[in-house]
Design a protein around this motif. Sequence first.
Motif, PDB file in Angstrom:
ATOM      1  N   MET A  27      49.771  20.667 135.038  1.00  0.00           N
ATOM      2  CA  MET A  27      48.726  21.483 136.122  1.00  0.00           C
ATOM      3  C   MET A  27      49.704  21.481 137.541  1.00  0.00           C
ATOM      4  O   MET A  27      50.120  20.496 137.886  1.00  0.00           O
ATOM      5  N   SER A  28      49.676  22.600 138.064  1.00  0.00           N
ATOM      6  CA  SER A  28      50.760  22.515 139.178  1.00  0.00           C
ATOM      7  C   SER A  28      49.987  22.014 140.491  1.00  0.00           C
ATOM      8  O   SER A  28      48.698  22.138 140.576  1.00  0.00           O
ATOM      9  N   ASN A  29      50.592  21.547 141.517  1.00  0.00           N
ATOM     10  CA  ASN A  29      50.130  20.963 142.659  1.00  0.00           C
ATOM     11  C   ASN A  29      49.260  22.251 143.506  1.00  0.00           C
ATOM     12  O   ASN A  29      48.073  21.836 143.835  1.00  0.00           O
ATOM     13  N   SER A  30      49.506  23.462 143.466  1.00  0.00           N
ATOM     14  CA  SER A  30      48.804  24.479 144.003  1.00  0.00           C
ATOM     15  C   SER A  30      47.529  24.664 143.391  1.00  0.00           C
ATOM     16  O   SER A  30      46.423  24.791 144.053  1.00  0.00           O
ATOM     17  N   SER A  31      47.375  24.579 141.994  1.00  0.00           N
ATOM     18  CA  SER A  31      46.207  24.486 141.188  1.00  0.00           C
ATOM     19  C   SER A  31      45.223  23.468 141.489  1.00  0.00           C
ATOM     20  O   SER A  31      44.127  23.689 141.615  1.00  0.00           O
ATOM     21  N   LYS A  32      45.785  22.341 141.768  1.00  0.00           N
ATOM     22  CA  LYS A  32      44.869  21.149 142.310  1.00  0.00           C
ATOM     23  C   LYS A  32      44.354  21.114 143.575  1.00  0.00           C
ATOM     24  O   LYS A  32      43.401  20.645 143.623  1.00  0.00           O
ATOM     25  N   LYS A  33      45.242  21.616 144.353  1.00  0.00           N
ATOM     26  CA  LYS A  33      44.545  22.046 145.866  1.00  0.00           C
ATOM     27  C   LYS A  33      43.264  22.700 145.779  1.00  0.00           C
ATOM     28  O   LYS A  33      42.406  21.924 146.524  1.00  0.00           O
ATOM     29  N   ASN A  34      42.961  23.941 145.427  1.00  0.00           N
ATOM     30  CA  ASN A  34      41.692  24.396 145.503  1.00  0.00           C
ATOM     31  C   ASN A  34      41.151  24.282 146.508  1.00  0.00           C
ATOM     32  O   ASN A  34      39.633  23.956 146.474  1.00  0.00           O
ATOM     33  N   ASN A  35      41.396  24.610 147.890  1.00  0.00           N
ATOM     34  CA  ASN A  35      40.724  24.655 149.097  1.00  0.00           C
ATOM     35  C   ASN A  35      40.149  23.376 149.477  1.00  0.00           C
ATOM     36  O   ASN A  35      38.894  23.141 149.653  1.00  0.00           O
ATOM     37  N   THR A  36      41.040  22.235 149.344  1.00  0.00           N
ATOM     38  CA  THR A  36      40.648  20.827 149.799  1.00  0.00           C
ATOM     39  C   THR A  36      41.464  20.301 150.906  1.00  0.00           C
ATOM     40  O   THR A  36      42.579  20.661 151.264  1.00  0.00           O
ATOM     41  N   CYS A  37      40.580  19.747 151.654  1.00  0.00           N
ATOM     42  CA  CYS A  37      40.985  19.073 152.760  1.00  0.00           C
ATOM     43  C   CYS A  37      41.112  17.342 152.888  1.00  0.00           C
ATOM     44  O   CYS A  37      40.090  17.046 152.447  1.00  0.00           O
ATOM     45  N   ALA A  38      42.083  16.905 153.366  1.00  0.00           N
ATOM     46  CA  ALA A  38      41.937  15.339 153.340  1.00  0.00           C
ATOM     47  C   ALA A  38      41.856  15.022 154.879  1.00  0.00           C
ATOM     48  O   ALA A  38      42.231  15.430 155.500  1.00  0.00           O
ATOM     49  N   VAL A  39      40.737  13.916 154.895  1.00  0.00           N
ATOM     50  CA  VAL A  39      40.885  13.492 156.277  1.00  0.00           C
ATOM     51  C   VAL A  39      41.212  11.977 156.274  1.00  0.00           C
ATOM     52  O   VAL A  39      40.785  11.244 155.515  1.00  0.00           O
ATOM     53  N   ILE A  40      42.305  11.770 157.194  1.00  0.00           N
ATOM     54  CA  ILE A  40      42.720  10.368 157.428  1.00  0.00           C
ATOM     55  C   ILE A  40      42.651   9.729 158.888  1.00  0.00           C
ATOM     56  O   ILE A  40      43.322  10.201 159.526  1.00  0.00           O
ATOM     57  N   PRO A  41      41.795   8.955 158.787  1.00  0.00           N
ATOM     58  CA  PRO A  41      41.614   8.267 160.140  1.00  0.00           C
ATOM     59  C   PRO A  41      42.746   6.980 160.234  1.00  0.00           C
ATOM     60  O   PRO A  41      43.082   6.357 159.311  1.00  0.00           O
ATOM     61  N   PHE A  42      43.333   7.023 161.548  1.00  0.00           N
ATOM     62  CA  PHE A  42      44.349   5.959 161.594  1.00  0.00           C
ATOM     63  C   PHE A  42      44.135   5.148 162.986  1.00  0.00           C
ATOM     64  O   PHE A  42      43.831   5.807 163.979  1.00  0.00           O
ATOM     65  N   TYR A  43      44.802   4.235 162.943  1.00  0.00           N
ATOM     66  CA  TYR A  43      44.670   3.164 164.215  1.00  0.00           C
ATOM     67  C   TYR A  43      46.377   2.377 164.115  1.00  0.00           C
ATOM     68  O   TYR A  43      45.998   1.599 163.114  1.00  0.00           O
ATOM     69  N   ASN A  44      47.001   2.842 165.056  1.00  0.00           N
ATOM     70  CA  ASN A  44      48.468   2.003 164.781  1.00  0.00           C
ATOM     71  C   ASN A  44      48.922   1.702 163.388  1.00  0.00           C
ATOM     72  O   ASN A  44      49.139   0.419 162.882  1.00  0.00           O
ATOM     73  N   GLU A  45      49.200   2.721 163.025  1.00  0.00           N
ATOM     74  CA  GLU A  45      49.755   2.763 161.478  1.00  0.00           C
ATOM     75  C   GLU A  45      51.066   3.422 161.361  1.00  0.00           C
ATOM     76  O   GLU A  45      51.389   4.192 160.376  1.00  0.00           O
TER      77      GLU A  45
END
Length: 224
Positions: free
Chosen positions: A1-19
């Motif tokens: 499966m290609s990366n584009s087909s895996k994405k499928n309108n997906t958003c990642a949320v990444i909280p960070f503090y001093n990383e």
Amino acid sequence: MSNSSKKNNTCAVIPFYNEVRTLNTVIEKVDQFVNHIIAVDDGSDDGSAESIGIDSGHFTILKNAVNQGKGFCLRKGLEKAIEDKYSRILTIDADMQHDPDYIPDLLTALSENDFVIGNRLDNLNDMPVHRIASNKITSFMLSKRFKQDILDSQCGFRAFRSDIVRAILPDTNGFEAETEMIIKAMRQKYKIGFVPVPTIYGEEESKMRNLQATMGFLKVYFTV
């Protein structure tokens, strides 16, 4: 499966503090599997945000003027992802304790669940003993209370169908927000699934304070 087909309108949320040491690597890896990344800077003062090297069209940075806590960041990032109308939302930590290569596994499991959590408790070789104990105790308490198996209550590596997220947004600002979201999901009868993911602990110092985290858990356990 290609990366584009895996994405499928997906958003990642990444909280960070001093990383600053790991953030750019995490974002580059996550970017392979999602359409967009919302990184929430919790008042970092080490240049973390400036370390991000991917095309700015692929990510949004939301900044807190001062440190507010992981729950605050999750709520802020998740609300933005809902507002931007992504159909699937992923949360992942910025310290490389979650392997982004397992994102497709979480997203695949989301086809049969409303909410998917990474389960690290099948392989505990690298997890500190006190974290094993606290995770097993909290997972057991939640499982008994709601009569549903909660295999890893403390893992922040998660995927959600976006249409359920508003109903489970946390009101608490600390690490206990992740427990709060599980409780709210179980109260709403949403289907929670688990996917095995590796346990990754390096030499970095955890930002979770045991006593504070325990008190936060107890607060949401008895009040939410």
